[in-house]
Scaffold this active site. Structure first.
Site, PDB file in Angstrom:
ATOM      1  N   SER A   2       0.850  -1.194   0.000  1.00 36.60           N
ATOM      2  CA  SER A   2       0.000   0.000   0.000  1.00 36.60           C
ATOM      3  C   SER A   2       0.888   1.248   0.000  1.00 36.60           C
ATOM      4  O   SER A   2       1.964   1.233   0.599  1.00 36.60           O
ATOM      5  CB  SER A   2      -0.865  -0.054   1.265  1.00 36.60           C
ATOM      6  OG  SER A   2      -2.014   0.727   1.141  1.00 36.60           O
ATOM      7  N   PRO A   3       0.443   2.310  -0.643  1.00 43.04           N
ATOM      8  CA  PRO A   3       1.279   3.532  -0.665  1.00 43.04           C
ATOM      9  C   PRO A   3       1.439   4.121   0.733  1.00 43.04           C
ATOM     10  O   PRO A   3       0.471   4.248   1.467  1.00 43.04           O
ATOM     11  CB  PRO A   3       0.486   4.477  -1.576  1.00 43.04           C
ATOM     12  CG  PRO A   3      -0.915   3.961  -1.558  1.00 43.04           C
ATOM     13  CD  PRO A   3      -0.809   2.480  -1.367  1.00 43.04           C
ATOM     14  N   GLN A  79       1.559   6.269  -6.893  1.00 40.10           N
ATOM     15  CA  GLN A  79       0.297   6.947  -6.581  1.00 40.10           C
ATOM     16  C   GLN A  79       0.450   8.430  -6.880  1.00 40.10           C
ATOM     17  O   GLN A  79       1.328   9.095  -6.317  1.00 40.10           O
ATOM     18  CB  GLN A  79      -0.061   6.740  -5.103  1.00 40.10           C
ATOM     19  CG  GLN A  79      -1.454   7.260  -4.772  1.00 40.10           C
ATOM     20  CD  GLN A  79      -1.799   7.125  -3.290  1.00 40.10           C
ATOM     21  OE1 GLN A  79      -1.041   7.598  -2.445  1.00 40.10           O
ATOM     22  NE2 GLN A  79      -2.924   6.523  -2.983  1.00 40.10           N
ATOM     23  N   TYR A 161      -8.032  14.035   0.454  1.00 34.66           N
ATOM     24  CA  TYR A 161      -7.167  14.888  -0.365  1.00 34.66           C
ATOM     25  C   TYR A 161      -7.994  15.502  -1.501  1.00 34.66           C
ATOM     26  O   TYR A 161      -9.214  15.323  -1.558  1.00 34.66           O
ATOM     27  CB  TYR A 161      -5.928  14.108  -0.816  1.00 34.66           C
ATOM     28  CG  TYR A 161      -5.090  13.730   0.387  1.00 34.66           C
ATOM     29  CD1 TYR A 161      -4.534  14.738   1.189  1.00 34.66           C
ATOM     30  CD2 TYR A 161      -4.902  12.413   0.770  1.00 34.66           C
ATOM     31  CE1 TYR A 161      -3.798  14.420   2.330  1.00 34.66           C
ATOM     32  CE2 TYR A 161      -4.172  12.083   1.915  1.00 34.66           C
ATOM     33  CZ  TYR A 161      -3.625  13.097   2.688  1.00 34.66           C
ATOM     34  OH  TYR A 161      -2.917  12.790   3.824  1.00 34.66           O
ATOM     35  N   ARG A 209      -7.620   4.923  -5.965  1.00 36.73           N
ATOM     36  CA  ARG A 209      -7.912   4.695  -4.541  1.00 36.73           C
ATOM     37  C   ARG A 209      -9.008   5.653  -4.106  1.00 36.73           C
ATOM     38  O   ARG A 209      -8.894   6.867  -4.318  1.00 36.73           O
ATOM     39  CB  ARG A 209      -6.659   4.889  -3.677  1.00 36.73           C
ATOM     40  CG  ARG A 209      -6.971   4.851  -2.192  1.00 36.73           C
ATOM     41  CD  ARG A 209      -5.755   4.727  -1.300  1.00 36.73           C
ATOM     42  NE  ARG A 209      -5.399   3.311  -1.129  1.00 36.73           N
ATOM     43  CZ  ARG A 209      -4.610   2.841  -0.157  1.00 36.73           C
ATOM     44  NH1 ARG A 209      -4.084   3.674   0.724  1.00 36.73           N
ATOM     45  NH2 ARG A 209      -4.328   1.551  -0.059  1.00 36.73           N
TER      46      ARG A 209
END
Ligand SMILES: Cc1cc2nc3c(=O)[nH]c(=O)nc-3n(C[C@H](O)[C@H](O)[C@H](O)COP(=O)(O)O)c2cc1C
Length: 336
Positions: A2-3, A79, A161, A209
């Site tokens: 996962s990032p 990402q 974000y 995501r």
């Protein structure tokens, strides 16, 4: 993998920390590595230590990372991100709070002029011209990512974000074509996906995501997530990576093992898209069960991979799967 932000870049440039960090996870058996949130423009960084991909000069070191990861058996992914109102923050280990009038701070932007925390400086509401620029920034960043050798491009539309700020009616109070109705709130992500999908060929995979829910009454919901996913699937998105939350502070989230998996399952069942599950999945059998039950197609491992870079090798051993070890380590494969 996962990032996960490393807050270790200068002016967006990757360095040997990133090479060793991601390289170790490739050697450790991760099938694919999604590099941390990498900003498409300087103001899109969460902190001044974030990785960036807003200029061609960033490509050299990134391609070294993608190349090493690839040569050591993992699919290199990146990402692409813009933090919007959650930008201009301090490094995580300094508390991660918003920086104001600091040499490392800048004015943040968002869908609407609503700060994340009340005490934060308010972001500036983006004009339509500025929105077009950000769409271009994502497209140019994707172009550079392809050039650097990344095979998976993941768009960060989660965790509160910028893109998530547009999706949620709680953070998007606009009256133009980017706000109000569901169709208007998803316009930014659709435009970004359309611009990036054009750059992909059969060697690439486009992932998004999302946060499946804001965990708040009146916020972005699982139903809207499924509806959006159906549209993304039709526009060239291959995988939806299902996380949650991050847009509204102080909400109650029932955090526990596999707590976000039901969202992945619902979205998968409703849309038929390839779905990734993430969040407190840190055990081999737990991960295997999610896949076996058909709740998700991919497992993203976050923190466990920071504790143990070799987690996939250890997990395979637990499940009696014979997976490849690097030649350099093969003498100890049977003795752990
Ligand atoms: C240090 C750290 C940095 C993170 N940075 C990012 C990021 O850059 N992008 C992102 O989408 N999620 C980020 N996350 C969230 C993780 O990718 C993951 O979704 C979350 O940690 C839950 O999975 P886990 O329980 O396996 O850790 C970060 C998490 C941690 C612990």
């Amino acid at each position: 993998m996962s990032p996960m932000c490393q807050y270790s870049a200068t002016d967006g440039f990757a360095n040997d920390w990133h090479l060793v960090h991601y390289g170790s996870r490739a050697v450790g058996g991760s099938a694919a590595i999604i590099q941390e949130a990498t900003a498409v423009c300087p103001e899109g960084r969460i902190s001044y230590g974030d990785l960036g991909i807003w200029k061609d000069e960033h490509i050299t070191k990134l391609s070294e990372i993608a190349d090493f990861v690839s040569k050591n058996g993992a699919i290199p992914g990146i990402q692409l991100a813009h933090a919007g109102r959650k930008a201009s923050c301090d490094l995580a280990w300094n508390g991660g709070g918003q920086l104001k009038e600091d040499r490392n701070s800048w004015t943040t932007v968002s869908a609407s002029a609503i700060p994340f925390y009340e005490a934060d400086n308010s972001p500036v509401e983006l004009s339509k011209v500025q929105i077009e620029k950000i769409i271009d920034d994502f497209a140019l960043a994707a172009q550079r990512a392809v050039k650097a050798g990344y095979k998976i491009i993941e768009i960060h539309a989660a965790h509160g974000y910028l893109i998530h700020q547009f999706l949620s009616p709680l953070t998007n109070k606009r009256n133009d074509e980017y706000g109000g109705t569901f169709e208007n709130r998803i316009r930014l992500i659709l435009k970004i996906v359309d611009a990036i999908a054009l750059l992909m060929n059969e060697d690439h995979s486009l992932w998004v995501r999302i946060s499946a829910t804001d965990w708040t009454e009146g916020g972005w919901s699982v139903e809207e997530s499924a509806k959006l996913t159906g549209l993304l699937k039709g526009r060239g998105v291959d995988v939806i990576d299902v996380s949650s939350g991050g847009n509204i502070p102080h909400v109650k989230i029932p955090v526990g093992k596999s707590y976000q998996v039901p969202f992945a399952e619902k979205i998968k069942k409703q849309t038929g898209i390839i779905t990734g599950a993430v969040g407190l999945i840190d055990d081999a059998q737990q991960a295997e069960d999610i896949l076996a039950k058909g709740q998700a197609d991919l497992i993203f491992i976050g923190r466990e991979l920071l504790r143990d870079a070799y987690f996939p090798l250890h997990a395979a051993q637990k499940l009696n799967n014979d997976i490849e070890w690097k030649n350099q380590y093969i003498r100890v494969k049977q003795s752990i």
